[in-house]
Enzyme design. Sequence first.
Site, mmCIF file in Angstrom:
data_model
loop_
_atom_site.group_PDB
_atom_site.id
_atom_site.type_symbol
_atom_site.label_atom_id
_atom_site.label_comp_id
_atom_site.label_asym_id
_atom_site.label_seq_id
_atom_site.Cartn_x
_atom_site.Cartn_y
_atom_site.Cartn_z
ATOM 1 N N HIS A 222 0.842 -1.195 0.000
ATOM 2 C CA HIS A 222 0.000 0.000 0.000
ATOM 3 C C HIS A 222 0.878 1.246 0.000
ATOM 4 C CE1 HIS A 222 -2.027 3.250 2.494
ATOM 5 N NE2 HIS A 222 -2.704 3.236 1.358
ATOM 6 N N SER A 223 0.629 2.167 -0.925
ATOM 7 C CA SER A 223 1.314 3.457 -0.951
ATOM 8 C C SER A 223 2.833 3.253 -1.007
ATOM 9 C CB SER A 223 0.877 4.287 0.257
ATOM 10 O OG SER A 223 1.248 5.630 0.121
ATOM 11 N N LEU A 224 3.574 3.688 0.012
ATOM 12 C CA LEU A 224 5.020 3.442 0.043
ATOM 13 C C LEU A 224 5.311 1.966 -0.153
ATOM 14 C CD1 LEU A 224 8.029 4.090 0.683
ATOM 15 C CD2 LEU A 224 7.440 3.806 3.106
ATOM 16 N N ALA B 163 3.634 -0.184 -1.808
ATOM 17 C CA ALA B 163 3.436 -0.539 -3.218
ATOM 18 C C ALA B 163 4.641 -0.138 -4.048
ATOM 19 C CB ALA B 163 2.172 0.137 -3.747
#
Length: 277
Positions: free
Chosen positions: A95-97, A99
């Site tokens: 997720h986010s970072l 990812a």
Amino acid sequence: MLTNSSLPKSQLAYLEQTSDSPCCLVMLHGWMDNAASFIPLINQFPTSHCIALDFPGHGLSPHRQAYYHFVDYVDDVFAALAELDLNKPIILVGHSLGALVASCFAAAFPEILIGLVSIDGIGPLSLASSETSSHMAKAIRQRQQLKPAKGFAELEYAVKLRANTNGISQENSRLLVERATIERDGLWYWRHDEKLKLSSPLRFSEQQAKQICQSIESPCLLLAACEHPLLTAEYISLRQGWFNNIHTEMLSGGHHLHMQNPRAVAQRLQAFIETIV
């Protein structure tokens, strides 16, 4: 049942739901989040082997002595997987970072993964070459402006703050906050390393980011948020064109859609798993 553990060599903390399922979902959280951000999603997979890591400086993992550079997180994942020695197919879910880190890991070590799932993040951050020196100067100046963390009187203050900042429920905020805080001398403090707030002086160029995404061999799934998206439609369109095998879906929810809409995320993830396992 989720259990708390830490790796003996790297000391990285993680949550694990053990199972004899045919693959393991290894989950990487976002910046300033922690492994608990994946609890709502893991609850949707009660019979699956799931591991959610705390990156250094986050959650219950130790802080780095030095500063935080993006590529070091890729090293952290490599070291963690070597210590875990799972002996089963691995799907990275970031997720986010997380990812961004997962995409770089998938490019560097294609033989380790069978799939990559990115939640509201696609490929590493990049910077125009013309901005390299100004970005480096700005990041280094930040180091002189860093201030020590201040304590707060009540845990509920942190719960409400995270809920309002991230647009999530107080129930989900509490999952993050309880793993992200510690009480000392009557005050509560964030566990996270204040150095996490500093920018890394070096960032990939656009061409380097493109090469990384083009190098990913495993099937990829991108789940992007419809409400208050961090990723614009134009950005997604550009980036997904760099991948050899990626399927993109827009889901209801904000940036933390795996906490806000875990059932829909789980349904897409399960369908993806069934195509590769």
